[in-house]
Design an enzyme around this catalytic site. Structure first.
Site, mmCIF file in Angstrom:
data_model
loop_
_atom_site.group_PDB
_atom_site.id
_atom_site.type_symbol
_atom_site.label_atom_id
_atom_site.label_comp_id
_atom_site.label_asym_id
_atom_site.label_seq_id
_atom_site.Cartn_x
_atom_site.Cartn_y
_atom_site.Cartn_z
ATOM 1 N N ASP A 120 0.772 -1.236 0.000
ATOM 2 C CA ASP A 120 0.000 0.000 0.000
ATOM 3 C C ASP A 120 0.811 1.297 0.000
ATOM 4 O O ASP A 120 0.607 2.156 -0.841
ATOM 5 C CB ASP A 120 -0.931 0.015 1.210
ATOM 6 C CG ASP A 120 -1.984 -1.068 1.124
ATOM 7 O OD1 ASP A 120 -1.721 -2.109 0.504
ATOM 8 O OD2 ASP A 120 -3.065 -0.894 1.699
ATOM 9 N N LYS A 121 1.699 1.490 0.966
ATOM 10 C CA LYS A 121 2.398 2.769 1.079
ATOM 11 C C LYS A 121 3.775 2.728 0.429
ATOM 12 O O LYS A 121 4.389 3.763 0.200
ATOM 13 C CB LYS A 121 2.550 3.180 2.552
ATOM 14 C CG LYS A 121 1.281 3.110 3.349
ATOM 15 C CD LYS A 121 0.140 3.849 2.678
ATOM 16 C CE LYS A 121 -1.191 3.537 3.308
ATOM 17 N NZ LYS A 121 -1.607 2.138 3.243
ATOM 18 N N SER A 466 -9.450 1.117 4.010
ATOM 19 C CA SER A 466 -8.764 0.156 3.167
ATOM 20 C C SER A 466 -9.431 0.124 1.806
ATOM 21 O O SER A 466 -10.627 0.415 1.671
ATOM 22 C CB SER A 466 -8.844 -1.233 3.814
ATOM 23 O OG SER A 466 -8.609 -2.242 2.875
#
Length: 551
Positions: A120-121, A466
């Protein structure tokens, strides 16, 4: 070459001595120095297969005439960090990753970068670094995970573990069944199987032009991914010779194309934060209005989990990102890619292999894109919702506020059965500054869905969601509570309306009541008073600007 500063001249004899200590030959000093930035870790399934990709990138770099040096950056698994103190660190890690790549690259005068990422990041952090440094760079995403299985039933992480917690609470899933789902939902390496944040960012990276064709959806377990790794290693050397840098690729047109793909896919709401942060580093102006404008004019063509029933493997076999771009070809702007082929050419030459997965423009799943920007007196600076994951009957939602000051308190109330149909769950002081770190709310939203409240209860927050969240859930509410935004002034029982047709989120407080509450409000102390997060809280900006750090 940039690296000449550390390897040429009499005064660089000590530098060369250290490089020879690594095993380099004299002949190797004349080659471009390539940083192979790996986010390998054993703890993230999306990254556990990267050791092999590193080897294929190295082979490609050597084949292309460069010399590779592997260095590492950290990664956080949002699924494992979810629902506890660890999630405070997820979004802030994006800035750390960008900074670490900058530090190592500049300190060692590297000529180019191959950035191996997935989750994700990490992906946006690497893209931010590439835009900031503006030296030749290629992003290699490690690929999606295969669907889990029990018999002929396919499984995904969110639907079959996070949401199963709520079904267990209702008695619909036994302890034995839940244990079986735990074992089978995630069968091996790769990013989680639906169109959650990791896979959305992989697809958008390809559309931005920063990874090779087919990289976004090629599976983690595939030989195709290894070939793309090898070709990325070869291609970075060519980019260095041509001085072809990220800011020549990351133009406003490229961001518009990526946003259009995002809307057609129905991607994660987190992409708004990340695209704005990447654009900031690339010196490109993006604002929320552009996302809304493109969403309004882009039909939703691909319906993967969480909102739909398809998986990333279905999108891959239907033709991947190039096939979706083919559907959008008449609406794309001219933009370059690191492959050397313009994005429009890639789109024109691609083919849709399964029109059930990638629908025609005339037969979309929804007439507008997957994400909507909401405004109103509850979010004057904007808020975000994944509208493609909202049931038709919940597109206009009116209910009474049930206010919580943290995710933990919210989750306790949900699991205790205290949340009732018709309520709007308000989770505040979870924004970039108030969290600090703008935690995801997948635990509460998945529990509500699993308990059968996904269409009768809404959840709004100054935190975020999310990519696996579905239902009438509004995040990124700005200004956030810690900055005195209207969400800080809500009380239990206040009437709230969410209207996706009008793109409005509002309260119905009288002006006098609102002013009185504003005068009585004082900001609470920052929740975390030490370490990186305390510094982060002092520097981070609003979600409406990408939650970037002030310079």
């Amino acid at each position: 070459m940039r690296s000449n500063i550390i390897k040429e001249g009499i005064e660089r004899a000590p530098h060369r001595a250290l490089l020879y200590a690594d095993g380099m030959t004299r002949a190797s000093l004349s080659k471009p120095f390539i940083g192979v930035v790996s986010s390998f870790t054993d703890i993230i399934p999306g990254h556990s297969s990267m050791r092999e990709l590193e080897r294929f990138v190295e082979k490609g770099v050597h084949s292309g005439g460069g010399y590779p040096f592997i260095f590492s950056v950290p990664g956080i698994c949002d699924g494992i960090a979810m629902g506890h103190h660890g999630m405070h660190y997820s979004l802030p890690s994006r800035e750390l990753i960008a900074d670490m790549i900058e530090v190592i690259t500049e300190a060692h005068a590297l000529d180019g970068l191959v950035l191996i990422t997935n989750c994700d990041k990490i992906t946006p952090g690497m893209l931010m670094a590439s835009a900031r440094l503006d030296i030749p760079a290629i992003v290699l995403t490690a690929g999606p995970m295969l669907a889990g299985r029990i018999g002929q039933k396919r499984l995904s992480l969110v639907r079959d573990t996070f949401e199963a917690v709520g079904r267990y609470r209702l008695g619909e899933v036994s302890q034995e069944e839940l244990s079986q789902l735990e074992l089978e939902a995630c069968p091996g390496p790769g990013s989680c199987q639906g169109l959650y944040t990791a896979n959305t960012m992989s697809c958008l990276t390809e559309a931005l032009g920063m990874s090779l064709v087919g990289c976004g959806t090629s599976l983690a377990v595939s030989a195709k991914k290894k070939r793309i790794a090898f070709e990325s290693g070869e291609q970075i050397v060519r980019l260095i010779k041509e001085d072809f840098t990220p800011r020549k690729i990351l133009t406003l047109a490229a961001f518009e194309n990526a946003i259009r793909l995002d809307m057609a896919l129905g991607g994660s709401t987190n992409t708004i934060l990340h695209l704005m942060a990447i654009a900031h580093e690339a010196k490109v102006g993006l604002d929320l209005e552009l996302f809304d404008e493109i969403s309004t004019t882009t039909p939703h063509l691909v319906n993967l989990r969480p909102g739909g029933e398809y998986f990333m493997e279905d999108l891959e076999y239907a033709g991947g990102v190039p096939a979706v771009l083919n559907r959008l070809k008449d609406h794309l702007k001219d933009s370059l890619t690191i492959s050397g082929t313009p994005l429009n050419t890639i789109a024109q030459s691609s083919q849709v292999l399964d029109p059930g997965v990638i629908r025609p423009l005339e037969e979309p799943f929804h007439p507008q894109g997957g994400i909507a920007i909401l405004r109103g007196n509850l979010a004057p600076a904007g808020a975000v919702i994944k509208q493609s994951a909202v049931a038709e009957g919940a597109r206009l939602f009116q209910g009474k506020a049930r206010v919580f000051e943290s995710e933990e308190d919210t989750m306790k109330a949900i699991m205790a059965g205290e949340i009732k149909p018709g309520q709007v769950v308000v989770v505040r002081y979870e924004g970039p500054k108030g969290g600090p770190g703008m935690r995801e709310m997948l635990g509460p939203t998945a529990a509500l869905m699993g308990m059968g409240l996904g269409e009768t209860v809404a959840l709004i927050t100054d935190g975020r969601f999310s990519g696996g969240t579905r239902g009438p859930c509004v995040g990124h509410i700005s200004p956030e509570a810690m900055e005195g935004g209207p969400i800080a002034l809500l009380h239990n029982g206040d009437e709230i309306e969410i209207d996706l047709e009008r793109k409005v989120i509002q309260h119905f407080l009288a002006d006098g009541e609102l002013e009185a509450r504003q005068k009585a409000w004082t900001p609470p102390p920052i929740k975390i008073q030490k370490g990186y997060l305390a510094r982060y809280a002092k520097q981070v900006t609003s979600a409406s600007t990408g939650a970037i750090l002030r310079g």
